[in-house]
Each structure stands twice: as structure tokens, then as C-alpha cells.
Design a protein around this motif. Structure first.
Motif, PDB file in Angstrom:
ATOM      1  N   ILE A 165       0.859  -1.187   0.000  1.00 49.47           N
ATOM      2  CA  ILE A 165       0.000   0.000   0.000  1.00 49.47           C
ATOM      3  C   ILE A 165       0.893   1.234   0.000  1.00 49.47           C
ATOM      4  CG2 ILE A 165      -1.749   1.294   1.266  1.00 49.47           C
ATOM      5  CD1 ILE A 165      -2.730  -1.304   2.449  1.00 49.47           C
ATOM      6  N   ASP A 166       0.694   2.065  -0.980  1.00 50.54           N
ATOM      7  CA  ASP A 166       1.504   3.276  -1.113  1.00 50.54           C
ATOM      8  C   ASP A 166       0.963   4.337  -0.152  1.00 50.54           C
ATOM      9  OD1 ASP A 166       3.054   5.388  -1.804  1.00 50.54           O
ATOM     10  OD2 ASP A 166       2.284   5.608  -3.852  1.00 50.54           O
ATOM     11  N   GLY A 167       1.637   4.472   1.000  1.00 43.17           N
ATOM     12  CA  GLY A 167       1.188   5.424   2.003  1.00 43.17           C
ATOM     13  C   GLY A 167       1.301   6.866   1.568  1.00 43.17           C
ATOM     14  N   GLY A 168       1.999   7.125   0.446  1.00 52.71           N
ATOM     15  CA  GLY A 168       2.134   8.492  -0.021  1.00 52.71           C
ATOM     16  C   GLY A 168       1.074   8.902  -1.013  1.00 52.71           C
ATOM     17  N   SER A 169       0.293   7.948  -1.504  1.00 51.58           N
ATOM     18  CA  SER A 169      -0.753   8.264  -2.490  1.00 51.58           C
ATOM     19  C   SER A 169      -2.101   8.423  -1.790  1.00 51.58           C
ATOM     20  CB  SER A 169      -0.858   7.152  -3.533  1.00 51.58           C
ATOM     21  OG  SER A 169      -1.369   5.966  -2.950  1.00 51.58           O
ATOM     22  N   ILE A 170      -2.993   9.127  -2.479  1.00 56.19           N
ATOM     23  CA  ILE A 170      -4.325   9.351  -1.897  1.00 56.19           C
ATOM     24  C   ILE A 170      -5.063   8.025  -1.746  1.00 56.19           C
ATOM     25  CG2 ILE A 170      -6.568  10.421  -2.286  1.00 56.19           C
ATOM     26  CD1 ILE A 170      -5.154  12.720  -3.655  1.00 56.19           C
ATOM     27  N   GLY A 207       4.883   1.505   9.786  1.00 58.28           N
ATOM     28  CA  GLY A 207       5.585   2.754  10.018  1.00 58.28           C
ATOM     29  C   GLY A 207       4.659   3.816  10.584  1.00 58.28           C
ATOM     30  N   VAL A 208       5.233   4.982  10.929  1.00 63.31           N
ATOM     31  CA  VAL A 208       4.462   6.065  11.518  1.00 63.31           C
ATOM     32  C   VAL A 208       3.371   6.587  10.575  1.00 63.31           C
ATOM     33  CG1 VAL A 208       4.588   8.444  12.386  1.00 63.31           C
ATOM     34  CG2 VAL A 208       6.289   6.761  13.109  1.00 63.31           C
ATOM     35  N   PRO A 209       3.640   6.824   9.277  1.00 64.39           N
ATOM     36  CA  PRO A 209       2.568   7.314   8.388  1.00 64.39           C
ATOM     37  C   PRO A 209       1.409   6.331   8.285  1.00 64.39           C
ATOM     38  CG  PRO A 209       4.728   7.653   7.386  1.00 64.39           C
ATOM     39  CD  PRO A 209       4.944   6.782   8.576  1.00 64.39           C
ATOM     40  N   GLU A 210       1.743   5.032   8.180  1.00 62.49           N
ATOM     41  CA  GLU A 210       0.676   4.021   8.089  1.00 62.49           C
ATOM     42  C   GLU A 210      -0.145   3.989   9.381  1.00 62.49           C
ATOM     43  OE1 GLU A 210       3.752   3.106   5.183  1.00 62.49           O
ATOM     44  OE2 GLU A 210       3.856   3.404   7.352  1.00 62.49           O
ATOM     45  N   ALA A 258      -4.102  17.304   7.498  1.00 60.89           N
ATOM     46  CA  ALA A 258      -2.972  17.591   8.384  1.00 60.89           C
ATOM     47  C   ALA A 258      -1.870  16.536   8.312  1.00 60.89           C
ATOM     48  CB  ALA A 258      -3.464  17.708   9.824  1.00 60.89           C
ATOM     49  N   LEU A 259      -2.082  15.451   7.566  1.00 59.99           N
ATOM     50  CA  LEU A 259      -1.075  14.382   7.507  1.00 59.99           C
ATOM     51  C   LEU A 259       0.325  14.868   7.125  1.00 59.99           C
ATOM     52  CD1 LEU A 259      -2.615  11.065   6.080  1.00 59.99           C
ATOM     53  CD2 LEU A 259      -1.294  11.383   8.178  1.00 59.99           C
ATOM     54  N   PRO A 260       0.458  15.800   6.194  1.00 58.04           N
ATOM     55  CA  PRO A 260       1.812  16.266   5.851  1.00 58.04           C
ATOM     56  C   PRO A 260       2.571  16.894   7.023  1.00 58.04           C
ATOM     57  CG  PRO A 260       0.267  16.893   4.133  1.00 58.04           C
ATOM     58  CD  PRO A 260      -0.545  16.360   5.268  1.00 58.04           C
ATOM     59  N   THR A 261       1.835  17.338   8.066  1.00 55.83           N
ATOM     60  CA  THR A 261       2.510  17.941   9.224  1.00 55.83           C
ATOM     61  C   THR A 261       2.949  16.897  10.236  1.00 55.83           C
ATOM     62  OG1 THR A 261       0.463  18.226  10.503  1.00 55.83           O
ATOM     63  CG2 THR A 261       1.046  19.974   8.944  1.00 55.83           C
ATOM     64  N   LEU A 262       2.698  15.618   9.935  1.00 58.70           N
ATOM     65  CA  LEU A 262       2.996  14.562  10.899  1.00 58.70           C
ATOM     66  C   LEU A 262       4.478  14.516  11.263  1.00 58.70           C
ATOM     67  CD1 LEU A 262       2.084  12.112  12.542  1.00 58.70           C
ATOM     68  CD2 LEU A 262       2.343  10.703  10.490  1.00 58.70           C
ATOM     69  N   GLU A 263       5.325  14.747  10.280  1.00 54.00           N
ATOM     70  CA  GLU A 263       6.761  14.679  10.540  1.00 54.00           C
ATOM     71  C   GLU A 263       7.182  15.758  11.530  1.00 54.00           C
ATOM     72  OE1 GLU A 263      10.131  12.801  10.596  1.00 54.00           O
ATOM     73  OE2 GLU A 263       8.501  12.136   9.275  1.00 54.00           O
ATOM     74  N   SER A 264       6.602  16.940  11.389  1.00 51.73           N
ATOM     75  CA  SER A 264       6.929  18.039  12.315  1.00 51.73           C
ATOM     76  C   SER A 264       6.445  17.714  13.727  1.00 51.73           C
ATOM     77  CB  SER A 264       6.281  19.344  11.840  1.00 51.73           C
ATOM     78  OG  SER A 264       6.746  19.679  10.550  1.00 51.73           O
ATOM     79  N   ILE A 265       5.238  17.147  13.799  1.00 51.09           N
ATOM     80  CA  ILE A 265       4.700  16.745  15.104  1.00 51.09           C
ATOM     81  C   ILE A 265       5.607  15.698  15.742  1.00 51.09           C
ATOM     82  CG2 ILE A 265       2.782  15.580  16.269  1.00 51.09           C
ATOM     83  CD1 ILE A 265       0.895  16.899  14.272  1.00 51.09           C
ATOM     84  N   SER A 266       6.034  14.733  14.937  1.00 44.19           N
ATOM     85  CA  SER A 266       6.881  13.652  15.448  1.00 44.19           C
ATOM     86  C   SER A 266       8.196  14.198  15.990  1.00 44.19           C
ATOM     87  CB  SER A 266       7.158  12.637  14.337  1.00 44.19           C
ATOM     88  OG  SER A 266       5.954  12.075  13.863  1.00 44.19           O
ATOM     89  N   GLU A 267       8.777  15.144  15.259  1.00 39.08           N
ATOM     90  CA  GLU A 267      10.064  15.703  15.685  1.00 39.08           C
ATOM     91  C   GLU A 267       9.921  16.451  17.010  1.00 39.08           C
ATOM     92  OE1 GLU A 267      14.014  16.279  15.693  1.00 39.08           O
ATOM     93  OE2 GLU A 267      12.879  15.074  14.232  1.00 39.08           O
ATOM     94  N   GLY A 268       8.849  17.242  17.126  1.00 34.25           N
ATOM     95  CA  GLY A 268       8.633  17.973  18.368  1.00 34.25           C
ATOM     96  C   GLY A 268       8.355  17.058  19.544  1.00 34.25           C
ATOM     97  N   VAL A 269       7.571  16.000  19.302  1.00 33.06           N
ATOM     98  CA  VAL A 269       7.229  15.057  20.359  1.00 33.06           C
ATOM     99  C   VAL A 269       8.466  14.326  20.856  1.00 33.06           C
ATOM    100  CG1 VAL A 269       6.051  12.880  20.795  1.00 33.06           C
ATOM    101  CG2 VAL A 269       4.814  14.768  19.744  1.00 33.06           C
TER     102      VAL A 269
END
Length: 528
Positions: A165-170, A207-210, A258-269
Motif C-alpha cells: 500500500i503506497d502510504g504516499g498516495s491518496i 511505520g508512523v505514516p501508516e 494535516a497528515l503532511p505535518t505529521l513529521e513536524s509533530i513527530s520531531e517535536g514530540v
């Protein structure tokens, strides 16, 4: 591996169920009073939903209870929406519990004593102590289930992969959202589904995105419980379920954006919060998008409620519209729904009785009222057989018994209205007025302070009874003196007996509705 996975999910769900059941029983009628007291507006309703859900660790329990409260007429529909919004934010506490505690430590050794102590207390205790034992055992089982899941997920990481499953595609994201929703439907618990996802993430199976996409789906899938609770229920219950679905879909859309902001949230957390970094990141994302949903929807509670009301217009409801199966699941709410239904019946019969005493040909109104009341009384009788009464709560039990008494006296009053006799000519104006006051007091019961209304009705009955005896002695004296016929006297005596019974049952109804609706259910005097 499969055995560990099934057992872990099962233990987690069983633990959540026991914890919810124990806390609900432990709170008893206090939970009903607290929710009705703190749901008088959007902010208060939101805080009530947030607090109760964080306490019992089940948004489904809060939602089903809220549906029941709306059906019972305890809270307004707009307040119910606020409660549901709070419940959705409150249920994110499960993710924090799992990510900060359940995955960081070997909790099984610490949790097992809770299970043992809780089981012992449940078996040996009495009263509310039994509920405390149930809650303790459930709390322990939650962590035993997480520990068991971790063992199973260790093998799952090597066998199952979402690489297809391509987690980057819609389409890939939507597929993961669908899988997450399906997990909640199958497990019948979004908390269990989130715990399973975080455990799989910690084990490296996903993974985190999935995991984030799965959690979005699980947040949407939790609406299934509300949908089930509203099937065949009243219109207010269906509206509440629809509002829940629309809110969760709305927050789901917000989360996808908001999914694209997940990486920023992860870094701050990772920098701020200890624990499993990946699991804590997903828990923070779960809370974040629900919090944004709160900020968007909570200020719009009133227009949102009007929109849902237009979607589901309310047709003319019968008297017993409050009595649906979603209400019966929570004993205290079911009892209140019955009490309010019986109040409506007493109002109808009281108004008809007052009309019949005021208008020359008012007996038809009494018969019409009896025809209206009978189906509602029959429905209330059937409904009271399925209410889930908590035997450990003496106040709840007493209120239920008082409802049964009120139902019995209303049944007798309905029968008397059906055979409303002709008012005799020698029934003086003062006695007629006193009997009319009895019926008027019963009809105005719901509009006044219950204790005051009960006291005034009792006063009218006490004034009426000696007046009836005076009319009876006078009628018999007239027959003896040859001033009246036997037939005319029998009409008078029949009406006196009818009036005495009607006034008596009206006062008993007022007494038992007063007991059933107050916090004094234990101390109230026993009156049959």
C-alpha cells in the motif's frame, strides 16, 4: 503468533469492558446527576464528555449514554453534540496510556496483581465494593492485553507488511483509513484498535505514516456503536448518532489534510515527551487532529444542531417517545425516561379531569385522555421490564420501585377516567372546586417544584375527603326523610366513591413521581 494476537485483543477489550462497567456502577446515579448537571451548555457539555470518557476509557459508552440522555429528555440536543465532541477528544487518552506506559515498561508483572486483587474484591465484596473490584480487574487486564499483544506483534513484523500500500498516495491513504475503520468495527472498540496499531508500530510491523492513517480510520469507525444504538430509536437519538458521524467524518477530513505535518509533530514530540518515540508521535497526532475538530465544531454547536435537525425532522411523537432501547442500557437514564413519560401521562389525565369537572359535557374529554394514556402506560410497562437496574445502588433501585408504583396508580386513574360518571346535582360547588384543584395540581406537576406540588395536592385531597363524607351523609339523610329517590342517591354515592378513588390515586402518583425524581429516594416515606 495468531493465538497471542487474538488473546491480546480479547484481553484488552475485556479489560476495557470491565473497567467501564465497574466505573459506571461505582458512580451509579451520581454519574447521571453529574452529566445532567454539567451539560447545560456547549462548554460544560464538552468538559463533561471529555472527563467522563477519559475516566471510563470508552467514547462508545459516553456516546450511548448521551443518546439515552437525549432520548430521555435529560439534556438538549445541542448539549449532546458538545458531549460527543468532548468524548472524541477524551478517547485519545488511550493512545497516551499505551504509548507512555504500556509500551515503555514491562507492565504485566505490575498489572497482574490488579487482576487478582480486583477479582477477589469482586467475589468477596458487597455493594459498591463489587464495582470497585470489577474496575480494578479491568484496569489490570488492559495492560496484560497490551503485553500479550506485544509478544504477538513481535512475530507479526516479520510476516505482515503494508509495503503493497503506497502510504504516499491518496488511494493508499484512503485504503489504510478503511482498514482502520474496519478494525474498530470488528473489535467494537476504537481504544482496542488504537492500542493494536500502536503496538504494531512499536514492534516495527508498520511505520508512523501508516499508523497515523489507521488511527484516522479508527477514529471514524467508532461511530458504528452510536449507529447501532440509534437503530429503531427515537428521532432525538438518531439525530445524536448522525451528529456523531458528521463530526467524526469532519475531523477525519481535517486529519487527512494535516497528515503532511505529521513529521513536524513527530520531531517535536521526540524532543519533549519520553516514551516510545513513534507511538507517542501517533498518539500526539491523534489528539491534535481531534483538538482541531473541537476548535472548529464547538463554537458552531447551535447551527450544527439546527442543520442536523433539518436533516432529520421530528414528526409528531407519541407520549412514550423517550422509551427506546438505547435508554434502557443505562439504568439511571432508563428510570428517568420512564418517570418523565409518566409525568406526561399524569398531565394528560389531570387536564382531562379538570376539564370534566369544569364543563357540563366534559366526560368525553376524560375518555379521550384515557385512550391517549393507555398505549403509553403499556409501553412504559414493557420498557420497565428491560431496564438494566444496578442492584448495588439502593437509590436507583428505590427510584425504579417508585416508578412501578406510579405506573400502577396511573393505570387505575386511566381506568377511572374511562368511566367518568355523571356529576350529581347535589355535588356542591366547593367540593367540585376541590376535586378540580386535585386534577389541576396533577396536570401542572411538571411545571412546578415537585415537593411543593406534591404537598399542595395532598392538601387538596385532605380537604376533599371530609367534604365527600358530608355529601354522603346528606344524601342518605335525604332518602330517609323522603326528600330524594333511591336512584338519585345511588348516582351521588357512585360519584363520591369515584371521586375518592380518583383523588387518592392522583396523590399517590404525585408522591411516587416525587420519590423517583429526587435524590431523597432512600429517605422518602413508603406509601403504597
Amino acid at each position: 503468533m495468531i493465538a497471542y494476537l487474538l488473546g491480546g485483543v480479547g484481553l484488552f477489550i475485556l479489560g476495557m469492558s470491565l473497567l467501564t462497567e465497574g466505573l459506571r456502577s461505582l458512580a451509579g446515579d451520581a454519574l447521571r446527576r453529574a452529566l445532567t448537571r454539567f451539560t447545560g451548555g456547549s462548554i460544560r457539555g464538552f468538559l463533561a464528555g471529555l472527563g467522563v470518557t477519559a475516566l471510563v476509557q470508552s467514547s462508545s459508552a459516553t456516546t450511548v449514554m448521551t443518546i439515552g440522555f437525549v432520548s430521555a429528555g435529560l439534556i438538549a440536543f445541542s448539549s449532546a453534540i458538545a458531549v460527543i465532541i468532548g468524548a472524541n477528544l477524551g478517547t485519545t487518552s488511550t493512545g497516551w496510556l499505551v504509548s507512555l506506559v504500556g509500551l515503555k515498561f514491562d507492565v504485566s508483572l505490575a498489572a497482574l496483581p490488579f487482576v487478582g486483587i480486583g477479582a477477589a474484591v469482586r467475589m468477596l465484596g458487597r455493594g459498591r465494593v463489587v464495582a470497585l473490584g470489577t474496575a480494578l480487574a479491568g484496569f489490570g487486564l488492559i495492560f496484560v492485553g497490551i503485553d500479550t499483544l506485544q509478544v504477538g506483534m513481535g512475530g507479526l513484523a516479520d510476516r505482515i507488511s503494508l509495503d503493497g500500500i503506497d502510504g504516499g498516495s491518496i488511494l493508499g491513504i484512503l485504503a489504510l483509513v478503511g482498514i482502520g475503520a474496519a478494525m474498530t468495527v470488528v473489535m467494537q472498540s476504537s481504544s482496542a484498535a488504537v492500542a493494536t496499531t500502536l503496538t504494531a508500530l512499536s514492534a516495527g510491523a508498520i511505520g508512523v505514516p501508516e499508523a497515523a492513517a489507521l488511527v484516522i480510520g479508527q477514529n471514524i469507525g467508532t461511530t458504528v456503536t452510536a449507529t447501532f444504538a440509534a437503530i429503531g430509536a427515537s428521532v432525538p437519538a438518531k439525530r445524536t448518532a448522525v451528529a456523531h458521524i458528521l463530526f467524526n467524518l469532519g475531523t477525519g477530513v481535517i486529519a487527512l489534510v494535516a497528515l503532511p505535518t505529521l513529521e513536524s509533530i513527530s520531531e517535536g514530540v521526540r524532543r519533549l515527551i519520553p516514551g516510545d518515540p513513534a507511538a507517542v508521535s501517533v498518539a500526539a497526532f491523534h489528539t491534535a487532529f481531534n483538538l482541531v475538530g473541537v476548535l472548529v465544531f464547538l463554537p458552531l454547536t447551535i447551527p450544527f444542531s439546527k442543520f442536523v435537525e433539518r436533516l432529520l425532522p421530528d414528526r409528531k411523537s407519541p407520549i412514550a417517545y423517550r422509551l427506546d432501547k438505547s435508554v434502557a442500557q443505562v439504568g439511571a437514564v432508563g428510570i428517568e425516561a420512564v418517570r418523565r413519560t409518566l409525568e406526561d401521562v399524569s398531565m394528560i389525565l389531570g387536564k382531562a379531569g379538570a376539564t370534566a369537572m369544569s364543563v357540563e359535557h366534559g366526560r368525553a374529554a376524560a375518555r379521550d385522555a384515557a385512550n391517549q394514556a393507555l398505549p403509553a402506560l403499556d409501553e412504559a410497562r414493557r420498557f420497565m421490564e428491560v431496564i438494566a437496574i444496578n442492584p448495588q445502588d439502593p437509590s436507583e433501585y428505590r427510584r425504579h420501585v417508585s416508578n412501578l408504583h406510579a405506573l400502577d396508580h396511573l393505570t387505575e386513574l386511566e381506568r377511572l377516567m374511562r368511566v367518568f360518571p355523571q356529576v350529581p346535582s347535589d355535588f356542591d360547588g366547593q367540593s367540585r372546586a376541590r376535586l378540580r384543584h386535585v386534577f389541576e395540581s396533577l396536570s401542572e406537576w411538571h411545571e412546578r417544584d415537585p415537593a411543593t406540588a406534591r404537598g399542595q395536592l395532598e392538601e387538596y385531597v385532605n380537604l376533599l375527603q371530609p367534604a365527600l363524607q358530608t355529601i354522603r351523609h346528606s344524601a342518605l339523610a335525604k332518602v330517609a326523610a323522603g326528600q330524594s329517590t333511591q336512584e338519585a342517591t345511588l348516582v351521588t354515592l357512585d360519584f363520591i366513591r369515584w371521586a375518592d378513588q380518583a383523588a387518592w390515586h392522583a396523590w399517590r402518583v404525585s408522591h411516587h413521581l416525587w420519590v423517583a425524581g429526587g435524590e431523597h429516594a432512600i429517605e422518602a416515606p413508603v406509601v403504597l
